[in-house]
Design a protein around this motif. Structure first.
Motif, PDB file in Angstrom:
ATOM      1  N   LYS A  30      15.347  14.381   2.410  1.00  0.00           N
ATOM      2  CA  LYS A  30      16.036  13.563   3.421  1.00  0.00           C
ATOM      3  C   LYS A  30      15.295  12.267   3.682  1.00  0.00           C
ATOM      4  O   LYS A  30      15.896  11.213   3.887  1.00  0.00           O
ATOM      5  CB  LYS A  30      16.149  14.334   4.742  1.00  0.00           C
ATOM      6  N   ALA A  31      13.968  12.349   3.710  1.00  0.00           N
ATOM      7  CA  ALA A  31      13.163  11.163   4.020  1.00  0.00           C
ATOM      8  C   ALA A  31      13.069  10.210   2.828  1.00  0.00           C
ATOM      9  O   ALA A  31      12.551   9.105   2.954  1.00  0.00           O
ATOM     10  CB  ALA A  31      11.758  11.599   4.445  1.00  0.00           C
ATOM     11  N   GLY A  32      13.544  10.644   1.653  1.00  0.00           N
ATOM     12  CA  GLY A  32      13.527   9.792   0.464  1.00  0.00           C
ATOM     13  C   GLY A  32      12.121   9.539  -0.068  1.00  0.00           C
ATOM     14  O   GLY A  32      11.816   8.444  -0.544  1.00  0.00           O
ATOM     15  N   LEU A  33      11.289  10.568  -0.015  1.00  0.00           N
ATOM     16  CA  LEU A  33       9.912  10.439  -0.537  1.00  0.00           C
ATOM     17  C   LEU A  33       9.917  10.130  -2.031  1.00  0.00           C
ATOM     18  O   LEU A  33      10.848  10.519  -2.742  1.00  0.00           O
ATOM     19  CB  LEU A  33       9.203  11.790  -0.343  1.00  0.00           C
ATOM     20  N   GLU A  34       8.865   9.481  -2.519  1.00  0.00           N
ATOM     21  CA  GLU A  34       8.777   9.211  -3.953  1.00  0.00           C
ATOM     22  C   GLU A  34       8.061  10.325  -4.698  1.00  0.00           C
ATOM     23  O   GLU A  34       8.409  10.668  -5.811  1.00  0.00           O
ATOM     24  CB  GLU A  34       8.032   7.898  -4.192  1.00  0.00           C
ATOM     25  N   ARG A  35       7.029  10.889  -4.058  1.00  0.00           N
ATOM     26  CA  ARG A  35       6.208  11.874  -4.770  1.00  0.00           C
ATOM     27  C   ARG A  35       5.680  12.947  -3.852  1.00  0.00           C
ATOM     28  O   ARG A  35       5.369  12.670  -2.686  1.00  0.00           O
ATOM     29  CB  ARG A  35       4.951  11.206  -5.346  1.00  0.00           C
ATOM     30  N   ILE A  36       5.527  14.152  -4.411  1.00  0.00           N
ATOM     31  CA  ILE A  36       4.748  15.209  -3.743  1.00  0.00           C
ATOM     32  C   ILE A  36       3.653  15.613  -4.736  1.00  0.00           C
ATOM     33  O   ILE A  36       3.900  15.688  -5.950  1.00  0.00           O
ATOM     34  CB  ILE A  36       5.628  16.439  -3.409  1.00  0.00           C
ATOM     35  N   LEU A  41       7.312  12.532   8.289  1.00  0.00           N
ATOM     36  CA  LEU A  41       7.602  11.983   6.962  1.00  0.00           C
ATOM     37  C   LEU A  41       8.196  10.575   6.997  1.00  0.00           C
ATOM     38  O   LEU A  41       8.401   9.957   5.949  1.00  0.00           O
ATOM     39  CB  LEU A  41       8.558  12.926   6.213  1.00  0.00           C
ATOM     40  N   ASP A  42       8.439  10.085   8.194  1.00  0.00           N
ATOM     41  CA  ASP A  42       9.070   8.768   8.321  1.00  0.00           C
ATOM     42  C   ASP A  42       8.170   7.667   7.727  1.00  0.00           C
ATOM     43  O   ASP A  42       7.011   7.536   8.110  1.00  0.00           O
ATOM     44  CB  ASP A  42       9.349   8.502   9.815  1.00  0.00           C
ATOM     45  N   LYS A  93       0.827  -1.209   0.000  1.00  0.00           N
ATOM     46  CA  LYS A  93       0.000   0.000   0.000  1.00  0.00           C
ATOM     47  C   LYS A  93       0.868   1.269   0.000  1.00  0.00           C
ATOM     48  O   LYS A  93       1.896   1.303   0.662  1.00  0.00           O
ATOM     49  CB  LYS A  93      -0.869   0.016   1.245  1.00  0.00           C
ATOM     50  N   ILE A  94       0.394   2.297  -0.698  1.00  0.00           N
ATOM     51  CA  ILE A  94       1.106   3.581  -0.666  1.00  0.00           C
ATOM     52  C   ILE A  94       0.813   4.234   0.683  1.00  0.00           C
ATOM     53  O   ILE A  94      -0.346   4.290   1.102  1.00  0.00           O
ATOM     54  CB  ILE A  94       0.602   4.519  -1.787  1.00  0.00           C
ATOM     55  N   ARG A  95       1.868   4.716   1.359  1.00  0.00           N
ATOM     56  CA  ARG A  95       1.637   5.432   2.617  1.00  0.00           C
ATOM     57  C   ARG A  95       1.674   6.932   2.332  1.00  0.00           C
ATOM     58  O   ARG A  95       2.635   7.431   1.738  1.00  0.00           O
ATOM     59  CB  ARG A  95       2.712   5.033   3.647  1.00  0.00           C
ATOM     60  N   ILE A  96       0.634   7.584   2.783  1.00  0.00           N
ATOM     61  CA  ILE A  96       0.438   8.986   2.377  1.00  0.00           C
ATOM     62  C   ILE A  96       0.508   9.935   3.562  1.00  0.00           C
ATOM     63  O   ILE A  96      -0.095   9.669   4.609  1.00  0.00           O
ATOM     64  CB  ILE A  96      -0.948   9.129   1.707  1.00  0.00           C
ATOM     65  N   LEU A  97       1.224  11.062   3.363  1.00  0.00           N
ATOM     66  CA  LEU A  97       1.133  12.148   4.346  1.00  0.00           C
ATOM     67  C   LEU A  97       0.225  13.223   3.754  1.00  0.00           C
ATOM     68  O   LEU A  97       0.450  13.689   2.630  1.00  0.00           O
ATOM     69  CB  LEU A  97       2.514  12.760   4.652  1.00  0.00           C
ATOM     70  N   TYR A 157       1.580  15.428  14.734  1.00  0.00           N
ATOM     71  CA  TYR A 157       1.523  16.849  15.076  1.00  0.00           C
ATOM     72  C   TYR A 157       2.795  17.509  14.576  1.00  0.00           C
ATOM     73  O   TYR A 157       3.896  17.031  14.853  1.00  0.00           O
ATOM     74  CB  TYR A 157       1.327  17.033  16.582  1.00  0.00           C
ATOM     75  N   GLY A 158       2.639  18.571  13.809  1.00  0.00           N
ATOM     76  CA  GLY A 158       3.817  19.234  13.256  1.00  0.00           C
ATOM     77  C   GLY A 158       3.432  20.537  12.588  1.00  0.00           C
ATOM     78  O   GLY A 158       2.245  20.824  12.386  1.00  0.00           O
ATOM     79  N   ASP A 159       4.460  21.324  12.267  1.00  0.00           N
ATOM     80  CA  ASP A 159       4.244  22.630  11.671  1.00  0.00           C
ATOM     81  C   ASP A 159       5.301  22.798  10.580  1.00  0.00           C
ATOM     82  O   ASP A 159       6.491  22.566  10.843  1.00  0.00           O
ATOM     83  CB  ASP A 159       4.408  23.700  12.772  1.00  0.00           C
ATOM     84  N   LEU A 160       4.869  23.191   9.407  1.00  0.00           N
ATOM     85  CA  LEU A 160       5.825  23.331   8.300  1.00  0.00           C
ATOM     86  C   LEU A 160       6.860  24.421   8.569  1.00  0.00           C
ATOM     87  O   LEU A 160       7.900  24.459   7.942  1.00  0.00           O
ATOM     88  CB  LEU A 160       5.076  23.637   6.999  1.00  0.00           C
ATOM     89  N   LEU A 161       6.555  25.300   9.498  1.00  0.00           N
ATOM     90  CA  LEU A 161       7.532  26.347   9.834  1.00  0.00           C
ATOM     91  C   LEU A 161       8.522  25.850  10.885  1.00  0.00           C
ATOM     92  O   LEU A 161       9.440  26.576  11.259  1.00  0.00           O
ATOM     93  CB  LEU A 161       6.813  27.609  10.315  1.00  0.00           C
ATOM     94  N   LYS A 162       8.326  24.635  11.362  1.00  0.00           N
ATOM     95  CA  LYS A 162       9.246  24.058  12.362  1.00  0.00           C
ATOM     96  C   LYS A 162       9.832  22.769  11.780  1.00  0.00           C
ATOM     97  O   LYS A 162       9.250  21.683  11.934  1.00  0.00           O
ATOM     98  CB  LYS A 162       8.498  23.784  13.668  1.00  0.00           C
ATOM     99  N   PRO A 163      10.988  22.885  11.113  1.00  0.00           N
ATOM    100  CA  PRO A 163      11.522  21.765  10.336  1.00  0.00           C
ATOM    101  C   PRO A 163      11.701  20.479  11.141  1.00  0.00           C
ATOM    102  O   PRO A 163      11.458  19.393  10.617  1.00  0.00           O
ATOM    103  CB  PRO A 163      12.882  22.268   9.848  1.00  0.00           C
ATOM    104  N   ASP A 164      12.060  20.598  12.417  1.00  0.00           N
ATOM    105  CA  ASP A 164      12.289  19.378  13.210  1.00  0.00           C
ATOM    106  C   ASP A 164      11.029  18.528  13.324  1.00  0.00           C
ATOM    107  O   ASP A 164      11.096  17.310  13.453  1.00  0.00           O
ATOM    108  CB  ASP A 164      12.763  19.739  14.627  1.00  0.00           C
ATOM    109  N   SER A 165       9.876  19.204  13.298  1.00  0.00           N
ATOM    110  CA  SER A 165       8.622  18.460  13.479  1.00  0.00           C
ATOM    111  C   SER A 165       8.257  17.642  12.241  1.00  0.00           C
ATOM    112  O   SER A 165       7.332  16.835  12.271  1.00  0.00           O
ATOM    113  CB  SER A 165       7.479  19.419  13.817  1.00  0.00           C
ATOM    114  N   LEU A 166       8.996  17.858  11.139  1.00  0.00           N
ATOM    115  CA  LEU A 166       8.631  17.154   9.900  1.00  0.00           C
ATOM    116  C   LEU A 166       9.319  15.802   9.769  1.00  0.00           C
ATOM    117  O   LEU A 166       8.904  14.957   8.984  1.00  0.00           O
ATOM    118  CB  LEU A 166       8.975  18.027   8.686  1.00  0.00           C
ATOM    119  N   ILE A 167      10.392  15.594  10.578  1.00  0.00           N
ATOM    120  CA  ILE A 167      11.182  14.358  10.423  1.00  0.00           C
ATOM    121  C   ILE A 167      10.316  13.128  10.706  1.00  0.00           C
ATOM    122  O   ILE A 167      10.200  12.238   9.871  1.00  0.00           O
ATOM    123  CB  ILE A 167      12.428  14.394  11.332  1.00  0.00           C
ATOM    124  N   SER A 168       9.679  13.130  11.881  1.00  0.00           N
ATOM    125  CA  SER A 168       8.878  11.945  12.203  1.00  0.00           C
ATOM    126  C   SER A 168       7.594  11.897  11.356  1.00  0.00           C
ATOM    127  O   SER A 168       7.109  10.823  11.010  1.00  0.00           O
ATOM    128  CB  SER A 168       8.535  11.910  13.691  1.00  0.00           C
TER     129      SER A 168
END
Ligand SMILES: NC(=O)c1ccc[n+]([C@@H]2O[C@H](COP(=O)([O-])OP(=O)(O)OC[C@H]3O[C@@H](n4cnc5c(N)ncnc54)[C@H](OP(=O)(O)O)[C@@H]3O)[C@@H](O)[C@H]2O)c1
Length: 323
Positions: free
Chosen positions: A107-113, A66-67, A2-6, A53-64
């Motif tokens: 960094k997370a190696g996403l396939e698509r946006i 996008l995991d 299955k494709i995992r989607i954010l 929970y995350g904010d695009l203006l807070k880069p650290d919150s995007l790591i988990s």
């Protein structure tokens, strides 16, 4: 597998509706929700979504957030707020949010946006809002992740900011003296079709990594759209164009008449001088769907509004005081 989607913008007008569509299709969805927000869902989903929970203006919150994700939808803008003075803060925020996201996605190696942006020609001295929508598209495409940019004009659906402005103006004003921008041509599209295209991109590999214009079946002016709304509602309205009123001046009265926040009204009103028409229609062959007429889209939006605040998801995303 299955494709995992954010899903970013999951609390918004488009994002919340897309969540239902992806859930129905059986995708595994993780919703990015800002820490101070809650994702309120008016109807149950088939599968409980994961919340990051995350904010695009807070880069650290995007790591988990996008995991383990394969594809991310980018359905975010930074316009908003009641203060007219703060109206243009969105440009810098949107730039920063897109830069943070593209770095984290690389960094997370996403396939698509898959990004939902705006129509408008760069040669047409675009308003700050429309220029910012294009800039975000360029930033997202500058990374190594293949990015699809869907570009739309006004999206017609209950709770969409531009549609709500039109709705409130026509409902509240029997006579309207409008600026020249009411004659600008655009190609609005029904929210139903936007969702079909957004979801359709997942199963249509040819859409990967390219910009695609999306529009409804009619090219209309804003005055046409307001008259269509009045017709569908059975209201008699007199709308007259007055050439001397600038878009900025008109934003002041739109701000007075409608409950839509100034931080959205001003940037949108300035963009009304720019034509927003599809320059190509490749998506029509890639994802063949039946396009709703604007009358149909307005009827659907009104039917949703009639059910009463909180009864449908469309009404969670915007501002619904009594008319
Ligand atoms: N609506 C239209 O007619 C239309 C037309 C053409 C293109 N588009 C494009 O479609 C996209 C989505 O629009 P929309 O109408 O769904 O907007 P919306 O209802 O205003 O939703 C915006 C979303 O962005 C989120 N957001 C804002 N700043 C964020 C940040 N720093 N970090 C994380 N999330 C953030 C908001 O979260 P909060 O709930 O926390 O504020 C909200 O979920 C935008 O790119 C817009 O330009 C919309």
């Amino acid at each position: 597998m299955k494709i995992r989607i954010l899903l970013t913008g999951a609390t918004g007008f488009i994002g919340k509706r897309l969540l239902y569509k992806l859930d129905e299709a059986g995708y595994q969805v993780r919703c990015l929700v800002r820490p101070h927000e809650t994702l309120t869902l008016p109807l149950p989903l088939k599968h409980e979504p994961e919340i990051a929970y995350g904010d695009l203006l807070k880069p650290d919150s995007l790591i988990s957030a996008l995991d383990g994700i394969d594809t991310a939808y980018y359905l975010v803008h930074s316009m908003g707020g009641r203060s007219i003075r703060q109206t243009y803060a969105f440009e810098a925020k949107d730039r920063m949010a897109a830069e943070n996201f593209v770095h984290a996605a690389d960094k997370a190696g996403l396939e698509r946006i898959i990004y939902m942006g705006g129509l408008g020609d760069i040669s047409d001295s675009l308003s700050p809002h429309l220029a910012s929508r294009q800039e975000v598209g360029r930033i997202l495409r500058s990374g190594s992740v293949k990015t699809t940019v869907l570009r739309a004009a006004v999206i017609v659906g209950a709770g969409g900011a531009a549609f709500e402005i039109i709705r409130y103006l026509v409902e509240r004003l029997p006579v309207m003296l409008c600026p020249r921008w009411v004659y600008t041509k655009s190609q609005p599209i029904a929210i139903k079709n936007v969702l079909e295209y957004l979801a359709g991109c997942l199963t249509t590999p040819e859409t990967t990594g390219i910009p695609l214009d999306i529009g409804g079946p009619q090219i209309v002016s804003y005055v046409d759209l307001m008259r269509m709304y009045a017709r569908v509602r059975g209201l008699r309205r007199y709308i007259v164009g007055v050439p001397l009123v600038s878009p900025r001046l008109s934003a002041y009265w739109v701000n007075l008449i409608t409950p839509v926040p100034a931080g959205i009204v001003f940037p949108l009103a300035e963009g009304l001088r720019n034509e927003a028409i599809c320059r190509e229609n490749h998506i029509r062959e890639m994802i063949p769907i039946r396009l709703s007429s604007m009358e149909e889209a307005i009827c659907t939006a009104l039917a949703e509004e009639e059910k009463g605040p909180g009864k449908l998801l469309s009404q969670q995303s915007c501002f619904f005081p009594e008319i």
